[in-house]
Write a protein that holds these residues in place. Structure first.
Motif, PDB file in Angstrom:
ATOM      1  N   PRO A  36       0.801  -1.222   0.000  1.00  0.00           N
ATOM      2  CA  PRO A  36       0.000   0.000   0.000  1.00  0.00           C
ATOM      3  C   PRO A  36       0.835   1.274   0.000  1.00  0.00           C
ATOM      4  O   PRO A  36       0.497   2.247  -0.681  1.00  0.00           O
ATOM      5  CB  PRO A  36      -0.826  -0.123   1.285  1.00  0.00           C
ATOM      6  CG  PRO A  36      -0.939  -1.590   1.520  1.00  0.00           C
ATOM      7  CD  PRO A  36       0.373  -2.151   1.070  1.00  0.00           C
ATOM      8  N   ASP A  39       2.266   1.688  -3.421  1.00  0.00           N
ATOM      9  CA  ASP A  39       1.186   2.126  -4.313  1.00  0.00           C
ATOM     10  C   ASP A  39       0.916   3.617  -4.141  1.00  0.00           C
ATOM     11  O   ASP A  39       0.678   4.342  -5.114  1.00  0.00           O
ATOM     12  CB  ASP A  39      -0.074   1.317  -4.025  1.00  0.00           C
ATOM     13  CG  ASP A  39      -1.273   1.803  -4.828  1.00  0.00           C
ATOM     14  OD1 ASP A  39      -1.260   1.643  -6.061  1.00  0.00           O
ATOM     15  OD2 ASP A  39      -2.199   2.356  -4.224  1.00  0.00           O
ATOM     16  N   GLN A  40       0.947   4.094  -2.901  1.00  0.00           N
ATOM     17  CA  GLN A  40       0.748   5.519  -2.652  1.00  0.00           C
ATOM     18  C   GLN A  40       1.852   6.354  -3.296  1.00  0.00           C
ATOM     19  O   GLN A  40       1.594   7.429  -3.857  1.00  0.00           O
ATOM     20  CB  GLN A  40       0.695   5.775  -1.151  1.00  0.00           C
ATOM     21  CG  GLN A  40      -0.532   5.191  -0.467  1.00  0.00           C
ATOM     22  CD  GLN A  40      -0.392   5.149   1.034  1.00  0.00           C
ATOM     23  OE1 GLN A  40       0.317   5.962   1.636  1.00  0.00           O
ATOM     24  NE2 GLN A  40      -1.045   4.181   1.670  1.00  0.00           N
ATOM     25  N   LEU A  55     -14.594   6.770  -0.417  1.00  0.00           N
ATOM     26  CA  LEU A  55     -14.058   5.576  -1.068  1.00  0.00           C
ATOM     27  C   LEU A  55     -15.085   4.932  -1.988  1.00  0.00           C
ATOM     28  O   LEU A  55     -15.153   3.709  -2.104  1.00  0.00           O
ATOM     29  CB  LEU A  55     -13.604   4.556  -0.012  1.00  0.00           C
ATOM     30  CG  LEU A  55     -12.519   5.020   0.956  1.00  0.00           C
ATOM     31  CD1 LEU A  55     -12.251   3.944   1.993  1.00  0.00           C
ATOM     32  CD2 LEU A  55     -11.245   5.378   0.226  1.00  0.00           C
ATOM     33  N   PRO A  59      -9.010   3.862  -6.148  1.00  0.00           N
ATOM     34  CA  PRO A  59      -8.627   2.669  -5.371  1.00  0.00           C
ATOM     35  C   PRO A  59      -9.247   2.706  -3.974  1.00  0.00           C
ATOM     36  O   PRO A  59      -9.310   3.747  -3.346  1.00  0.00           O
ATOM     37  CB  PRO A  59      -7.109   2.799  -5.291  1.00  0.00           C
ATOM     38  CG  PRO A  59      -6.859   4.281  -5.290  1.00  0.00           C
ATOM     39  CD  PRO A  59      -7.924   4.870  -6.182  1.00  0.00           C
ATOM     40  N   TYR A  60      -9.708   1.561  -3.503  1.00  0.00           N
ATOM     41  CA  TYR A  60     -10.382   1.485  -2.213  1.00  0.00           C
ATOM     42  C   TYR A  60      -9.351   1.276  -1.097  1.00  0.00           C
ATOM     43  O   TYR A  60      -9.381   0.280  -0.376  1.00  0.00           O
ATOM     44  CB  TYR A  60     -11.397   0.352  -2.227  1.00  0.00           C
ATOM     45  CG  TYR A  60     -12.395   0.454  -3.352  1.00  0.00           C
ATOM     46  CD1 TYR A  60     -13.435   1.386  -3.312  1.00  0.00           C
ATOM     47  CD2 TYR A  60     -12.295  -0.361  -4.478  1.00  0.00           C
ATOM     48  CE1 TYR A  60     -14.356   1.488  -4.347  1.00  0.00           C
ATOM     49  CE2 TYR A  60     -13.211  -0.273  -5.517  1.00  0.00           C
ATOM     50  CZ  TYR A  60     -14.245   0.656  -5.452  1.00  0.00           C
ATOM     51  OH  TYR A  60     -15.137   0.758  -6.478  1.00  0.00           O
ATOM     52  N   THR A  61      -8.435   2.216  -0.967  1.00  0.00           N
ATOM     53  CA  THR A  61      -7.360   2.078   0.013  1.00  0.00           C
ATOM     54  C   THR A  61      -7.268   3.330   0.876  1.00  0.00           C
ATOM     55  O   THR A  61      -7.656   4.419   0.464  1.00  0.00           O
ATOM     56  CB  THR A  61      -5.999   1.849  -0.671  1.00  0.00           C
ATOM     57  OG1 THR A  61      -5.741   2.940  -1.570  1.00  0.00           O
ATOM     58  CG2 THR A  61      -5.991   0.537  -1.432  1.00  0.00           C
ATOM     59  N   SER A  63      -4.773   5.876   3.121  1.00  0.00           N
ATOM     60  CA  SER A  63      -3.412   6.360   3.368  1.00  0.00           C
ATOM     61  C   SER A  63      -3.347   6.790   4.821  1.00  0.00           C
ATOM     62  O   SER A  63      -3.639   7.943   5.166  1.00  0.00           O
ATOM     63  CB  SER A  63      -3.079   7.529   2.438  1.00  0.00           C
ATOM     64  OG  SER A  63      -3.178   7.148   1.085  1.00  0.00           O
ATOM     65  N   ASN A 229      -8.499   9.897   6.501  1.00  0.00           N
ATOM     66  CA  ASN A 229      -7.511   8.823   6.386  1.00  0.00           C
ATOM     67  C   ASN A 229      -6.672   8.653   7.650  1.00  0.00           C
ATOM     68  O   ASN A 229      -6.419   7.523   8.084  1.00  0.00           O
ATOM     69  CB  ASN A 229      -6.579   9.103   5.203  1.00  0.00           C
ATOM     70  CG  ASN A 229      -7.201   8.790   3.859  1.00  0.00           C
ATOM     71  OD1 ASN A 229      -6.971   7.740   3.274  1.00  0.00           O
ATOM     72  ND2 ASN A 229      -8.018   9.705   3.364  1.00  0.00           N
TER      73      ASN A 229
END
Length: 299
Positions: A36, A39-40, A55, A59-61, A63, A229
């Protein structure tokens, strides 16, 4: 006896270095939190947003850390593509820099090279440090920045440049991991307080004010996404059994160090010249460590 101590700790440091080297050459994730963060960094390098307020679309993530670590990774990702190497290298360097800073602080007040070397090497021998310093995670960078601030204040508690640099480094540590707003700033303020109360209050105001201003700015620019977040998405269930299990493992791993720290904290305040720094740090770090009971936390 001294030679045996140095030999054992040196071997432990070499094992730590070897473990880190193996991690650096491994192309795939070693921990669930590495991908993750990478990816960020890729999203940031491509001009994407880190902190979204909702969300409902990919992307369903989440930070869940402040941006400094990812910002440092982004240029390398842009130049060399997705790789765990640079983030792990940053963590490994953070561990060795932290060890050097710990040893330096001890040497400044004891002039004892053996005590200083033992301090740094013991840090590198801790299994938690060996494991976590080999991963693309934010913690070791934050630790190195915060210890850099403390080392400057120990070296030059009355200096202007050391004071300003310490403020920058403490804010940088908080901008890397939000839990670093407790132990190191508390220790820095306590260390200055016994010398100059005004400078201690100035440090607290500058570090706290700058951090809060940065939080407000980021939250405004992301339309509430930063708060969502960093805070909302981090409010996970707290499990006392998880806390007890992890504290039990810590006691098994470092019983002598824990006992020694307890003795130093409560029985030897006047005999330890670094007590105004170490005691508040120990209290703040212990409080931060209790968050291991939160679901999703790690060593």
């Amino acid at each position: 006896m001294v030679a045996a101590l140095v030999l054992i700790l040196s071997c432990a440091a070499l094992l730590c270095l070897g473990y880190q080297a193996l991690a650096l050459t491994h192309r795939y994730p070693l921990d669930y939190g590495e991908a993750p963060l990478l990816d960020q960094a890729m999203r940031l390098a491509a001009g994407g947003a880190l902190y979204r307020a909702e969300l409902s679309s990919p992307p369903y993530t989440i930070s869940n850390y402040p941006p400094l670590y990812v910002m440092l990774l982004a240029p390398f990702v842009k130049l060399f593509g997705p790789s765990f190497f640079f983030g792990r290298l940053l963590s490994a360097l953070g561990a060795w820099i932290s060890a050097a800073l710990l040893g330096w602080m001890v040497h400044l007040h004891t002039r004892d090279r053996l005590a200083a070397a033992t301090t740094g090497l013991l840090f590198l021998a801790l299994p938690y440090v060996v494991h976590w310093s080999s991963l693309l995670r934010v913690d070791l960078l934050a630790l190195a920045l915060s210890l850099g601030a403390l080392a400057l204040l120990v070296h030059r508690p009355d200096g202007r440049w050391s004071f300003r640099a310490a403020v920058v480094l403490l804010v940088g540590a908080i901008a890397t991991r939000q839990t670093y707003a407790l132990a190191a700033p508390l220790a820095a303020c306590a260390w200055l307080f016994v010398r100059d109360r005004r400078r201690a209050l100035q440090l607290a105001a500058l570090v706290g004010g700058t951090s809060l201003a940065g939080f407000a700015l980021l939250n405004g620019l992301t339309h509430g996404g930063f708060y969502f977040n960093i805070v909302t998405a981090n409010v996970n269930e707290f499990d006392p059994r998880r806390l007890a299990w992890n504290l039990g493992r810590l006691l098994e791993t470092a019983p002598v160090l824990l006992c020694a720290s307890g003795v130093a904290l409560f029985l030897l305040p006047r005999r330890n010249p670094l007590w105004p720094l170490a005691a508040p740090y120990a209290v703040g770090a212990a409080c931060s460590a209790l968050t291991i009971g939160k679901i999703g936390s790690n060593v």
